[in-house]
Every structure is written in structure tokens, then in C-alpha cells.
Design a protein around this motif. Structure first.
Motif, PDB file in Angstrom:
ATOM      1  N   THR A   2      -2.201   0.208   5.725  1.00 30.65           N
ATOM      2  CA  THR A   2      -0.856   0.523   6.221  1.00 30.65           C
ATOM      3  C   THR A   2      -0.406  -0.473   7.275  1.00 30.65           C
ATOM      4  OG1 THR A   2      -1.811   2.037   7.842  1.00 30.65           O
ATOM      5  CG2 THR A   2      -1.089   2.996   5.745  1.00 30.65           C
ATOM      6  N   GLN A   3      -0.805  -1.729   7.128  1.00 36.20           N
ATOM      7  CA  GLN A   3      -0.404  -2.712   8.125  1.00 36.20           C
ATOM      8  C   GLN A   3       1.094  -2.941   8.051  1.00 36.20           C
ATOM      9  OE1 GLN A   3      -2.522  -6.380   8.139  1.00 36.20           O
ATOM     10  NE2 GLN A   3      -1.629  -7.004  10.081  1.00 36.20           N
TER      11      GLN A   3
ATOM     12  N   GLY B  31      14.227  -8.956  11.603  1.00 36.58           N
ATOM     13  CA  GLY B  31      13.835  -8.045  12.661  1.00 36.58           C
ATOM     14  C   GLY B  31      13.363  -6.683  12.176  1.00 36.58           C
ATOM     15  N   GLN B  32      13.561  -6.373  10.901  1.00 32.86           N
ATOM     16  CA  GLN B  32      13.134  -5.068  10.393  1.00 32.86           C
ATOM     17  C   GLN B  32      11.626  -5.051  10.145  1.00 32.86           C
ATOM     18  OE1 GLN B  32      15.375  -3.455   7.181  1.00 32.86           O
ATOM     19  NE2 GLN B  32      17.348  -3.867   8.139  1.00 32.86           N
ATOM     20  N   ILE B  33      11.062  -3.853  10.178  1.00 37.59           N
ATOM     21  CA  ILE B  33       9.620  -3.672  10.021  1.00 37.59           C
ATOM     22  C   ILE B  33       9.352  -2.804   8.804  1.00 37.59           C
ATOM     23  CG2 ILE B  33       7.550  -2.698  11.083  1.00 37.59           C
ATOM     24  CD1 ILE B  33       8.817  -3.360  13.804  1.00 37.59           C
ATOM     25  N   GLY B  34       8.347  -3.209   8.020  1.00 37.25           N
ATOM     26  CA  GLY B  34       7.977  -2.443   6.841  1.00 37.25           C
ATOM     27  C   GLY B  34       6.489  -2.526   6.570  1.00 37.25           C
ATOM     28  N   ILE B  35       6.051  -1.761   5.585  1.00 31.91           N
ATOM     29  CA  ILE B  35       4.646  -1.722   5.180  1.00 31.91           C
ATOM     30  C   ILE B  35       4.483  -2.550   3.914  1.00 31.91           C
ATOM     31  CG2 ILE B  35       2.784  -0.238   4.347  1.00 31.91           C
ATOM     32  CD1 ILE B  35       3.981   1.998   6.038  1.00 31.91           C
ATOM     33  N   ALA B  36       3.489  -3.429   3.896  1.00 28.00           N
ATOM     34  CA  ALA B  36       3.196  -4.237   2.702  1.00 28.00           C
ATOM     35  C   ALA B  36       2.627  -3.318   1.633  1.00 28.00           C
ATOM     36  CB  ALA B  36       2.222  -5.352   3.032  1.00 28.00           C
ATOM     37  N   ILE B  37       3.258  -3.311   0.448  1.00 28.21           N
ATOM     38  CA  ILE B  37       2.781  -2.447  -0.633  1.00 28.21           C
ATOM     39  C   ILE B  37       2.223  -3.247  -1.804  1.00 28.21           C
ATOM     40  CG2 ILE B  37       4.235  -0.496  -0.011  1.00 28.21           C
ATOM     41  CD1 ILE B  37       6.165  -1.353  -2.249  1.00 28.21           C
TER      42      ILE B  37
ATOM     43  N   VAL C 191       4.731 -13.811  -3.180  1.00 28.05           N
ATOM     44  CA  VAL C 191       5.607 -13.054  -2.295  1.00 28.05           C
ATOM     45  C   VAL C 191       4.913 -11.760  -1.907  1.00 28.05           C
ATOM     46  CG1 VAL C 191       7.773 -14.014  -3.185  1.00 28.05           C
ATOM     47  CG2 VAL C 191       6.836 -11.938  -4.200  1.00 28.05           C
ATOM     48  N   VAL C 192       5.281 -11.249  -0.751  1.00 24.38           N
ATOM     49  CA  VAL C 192       4.775  -9.971  -0.264  1.00 24.38           C
ATOM     50  C   VAL C 192       5.907  -8.957  -0.405  1.00 24.38           C
ATOM     51  CG1 VAL C 192       3.884  -8.719   1.743  1.00 24.38           C
ATOM     52  CG2 VAL C 192       3.217 -11.097   1.356  1.00 24.38           C
ATOM     53  N   VAL C 193       5.593  -7.810  -0.990  1.00 21.55           N
ATOM     54  CA  VAL C 193       6.579  -6.751  -1.186  1.00 21.55           C
ATOM     55  C   VAL C 193       6.432  -5.752  -0.048  1.00 21.55           C
ATOM     56  CG1 VAL C 193       7.438  -4.979  -2.756  1.00 21.55           C
ATOM     57  CG2 VAL C 193       6.422  -7.078  -3.681  1.00 21.55           C
ATOM     58  N   LEU C 194       7.534  -5.525   0.679  1.00 29.94           N
ATOM     59  CA  LEU C 194       7.538  -4.579   1.798  1.00 29.94           C
ATOM     60  C   LEU C 194       8.390  -3.367   1.456  1.00 29.94           C
ATOM     61  CD1 LEU C 194       8.176  -6.775   4.985  1.00 29.94           C
ATOM     62  CD2 LEU C 194       5.991  -6.043   4.044  1.00 29.94           C
ATOM     63  N   GLN C 195       7.944  -2.197   1.938  1.00 24.01           N
ATOM     64  CA  GLN C 195       8.779  -0.999   1.887  1.00 24.01           C
ATOM     65  C   GLN C 195       9.148  -0.662   3.323  1.00 24.01           C
ATOM     66  OE1 GLN C 195       7.110   2.524   0.106  1.00 24.01           O
ATOM     67  NE2 GLN C 195       9.129   3.432  -0.087  1.00 24.01           N
ATOM     68  N   PHE C 196      10.452  -0.563   3.572  1.00 25.61           N
ATOM     69  CA  PHE C 196      10.950  -0.312   4.923  1.00 25.61           C
ATOM     70  C   PHE C 196      11.032   1.183   5.193  1.00 25.61           C
ATOM     71  CE2 PHE C 196      12.407  -4.505   3.712  1.00 25.61           C
ATOM     72  CZ  PHE C 196      12.000  -5.244   4.811  1.00 25.61           C
TER      73      PHE C 196
ATOM     74  N   ILE D 179      13.030  -1.401  -0.685  1.00 26.32           N
ATOM     75  CA  ILE D 179      11.940  -2.327  -0.997  1.00 26.32           C
ATOM     76  C   ILE D 179      12.518  -3.712  -1.199  1.00 26.32           C
ATOM     77  CG2 ILE D 179      10.164  -2.898  -2.708  1.00 26.32           C
ATOM     78  CD1 ILE D 179       9.873   0.110  -3.211  1.00 26.32           C
ATOM     79  N   ASP D 180      11.851  -4.727  -0.635  1.00 24.13           N
ATOM     80  CA  ASP D 180      12.297  -6.112  -0.766  1.00 24.13           C
ATOM     81  C   ASP D 180      11.072  -7.015  -0.730  1.00 24.13           C
ATOM     82  OD1 ASP D 180      14.029  -8.253  -1.002  1.00 24.13           O
ATOM     83  OD2 ASP D 180      15.303  -7.622   0.658  1.00 24.13           O
ATOM     84  N   SER D 181      11.232  -8.257  -1.181  1.00 31.39           N
ATOM     85  CA  SER D 181      10.103  -9.196  -1.200  1.00 31.39           C
ATOM     86  C   SER D 181      10.411 -10.403  -0.323  1.00 31.39           C
ATOM     87  CB  SER D 181       9.801  -9.645  -2.627  1.00 31.39           C
ATOM     88  OG  SER D 181      10.918 -10.296  -3.194  1.00 31.39           O
ATOM     89  N   PHE D 182       9.338 -10.994   0.258  1.00 34.24           N
ATOM     90  CA  PHE D 182       9.480 -12.088   1.197  1.00 34.24           C
ATOM     91  C   PHE D 182       8.345 -13.084   1.030  1.00 34.24           C
ATOM     92  CE2 PHE D 182      11.424  -8.370   2.999  1.00 34.24           C
ATOM     93  CZ  PHE D 182      12.636  -8.845   3.453  1.00 34.24           C
ATOM     94  N   ASN D 183       8.612 -14.333   1.372  1.00 32.16           N
ATOM     95  CA  ASN D 183       7.554 -15.332   1.466  1.00 32.16           C
ATOM     96  C   ASN D 183       6.703 -14.966   2.681  1.00 32.16           C
ATOM     97  OD1 ASN D 183       8.352 -16.954  -0.703  1.00 32.16           O
ATOM     98  ND2 ASN D 183       9.873 -17.987   0.555  1.00 32.16           N
ATOM     99  N   PRO D 184       5.389 -15.174   2.594  1.00 28.48           N
ATOM    100  CA  PRO D 184       4.510 -14.784   3.704  1.00 28.48           C
ATOM    101  C   PRO D 184       4.864 -15.444   5.035  1.00 28.48           C
ATOM    102  CG  PRO D 184       3.211 -15.301   1.757  1.00 28.48           C
ATOM    103  CD  PRO D 184       4.627 -15.673   1.451  1.00 28.48           C
ATOM    104  N   HIS D 185       5.390 -16.666   5.011  1.00 30.06           N
ATOM    105  CA  HIS D 185       5.715 -17.343   6.274  1.00 30.06           C
ATOM    106  C   HIS D 185       6.889 -16.686   7.006  1.00 30.06           C
ATOM    107  CE1 HIS D 185       8.700 -19.401   3.723  1.00 30.06           C
ATOM    108  NE2 HIS D 185       9.363 -19.585   4.835  1.00 30.06           N
ATOM    109  N   MET D 186       7.592 -15.775   6.344  1.00 30.94           N
ATOM    110  CA  MET D 186       8.706 -15.064   6.973  1.00 30.94           C
ATOM    111  C   MET D 186       8.256 -13.782   7.678  1.00 30.94           C
ATOM    112  SD  MET D 186      11.621 -15.431   4.029  1.00 30.94           S
ATOM    113  CE  MET D 186      12.821 -14.525   4.994  1.00 30.94           C
ATOM    114  N   LEU D 187       6.962 -13.485   7.648  1.00 29.12           N
ATOM    115  CA  LEU D 187       6.456 -12.222   8.173  1.00 29.12           C
ATOM    116  C   LEU D 187       5.487 -12.449   9.319  1.00 29.12           C
ATOM    117  CD1 LEU D 187       5.677 -10.516   4.752  1.00 29.12           C
ATOM    118  CD2 LEU D 187       7.740 -10.274   6.135  1.00 29.12           C
ATOM    119  N   SER D 188       5.490 -11.510  10.243  1.00 30.50           N
ATOM    120  CA  SER D 188       4.502 -11.521  11.319  1.00 30.50           C
ATOM    121  C   SER D 188       4.042 -10.080  11.548  1.00 30.50           C
ATOM    122  CB  SER D 188       5.082 -12.122  12.601  1.00 30.50           C
ATOM    123  OG  SER D 188       6.205 -11.382  13.018  1.00 30.50           O
TER     124      SER D 188
END
Length: 63
Positions: A9-10, A24-30, A42-47, A52-61
Motif C-alpha cells: 500500500t505504498q 501534487g495528488q497522492i495515490g496507491i500504486a496498483i 508506467v505505474v498505475v495509481l489509484q487516487f 485511476i491514471d498512469s504515470f512514468n516512474p520519474h514523475m512519482l515520489s
């Protein structure tokens, strides 16, 4: 295409300004998705709002 379930649940924060797409939004990687003949993935996040949306890993911290 390769699909990988992400266990745990990171929480991750999308980098960028708040006026950027989901910045700036925060979500859980699913999941993470990679194409066989592509070096990237790509990493899929659920907010928190359920979207649900997908992002390149360099866009996440880590949040």
C-alpha cells in the motif's frame, strides 16, 4: 505487454505543479505496465477519489 500486480500500500505523489495533470495528488500504486519491445514502463495509481491514471516512474515520489 507485461502486466505486474503491485503488492502493498505504498503511496506515491505525482510531481509537478497543482495545475498540471494530477500534480501534487497522492495515490496507491496498483500495477505497472510495460511493453515487450520498450525499455520503459508506467505505474498505475489509484487516487483517494477512486480515479485511476498512469504515470512514468520519474514523475512519482514517495508520499
Amino acid at each position: 505487454m507485461e502486466f505486474f500486480d503491485v503488492l502493498g500500500t505504498q503511496r506515491w505523489q505525482v510531481s509537478g505543479e497543482k495545475k498540471a495533470r494530477r500534480g501534487g495528488q497522492i495515490g496507491i500504486a496498483i500495477a505497472s505496465i510495460g511493453l515487450k519491445h520498450s525499455q520503459g514502463y508506467v505505474v498505475v495509481l489509484q487516487f483517494d477519489d477512486g480515479k485511476i491514471d498512469s504515470f512514468n516512474p520519474h514523475m512519482l515520489s514517495p508520499a
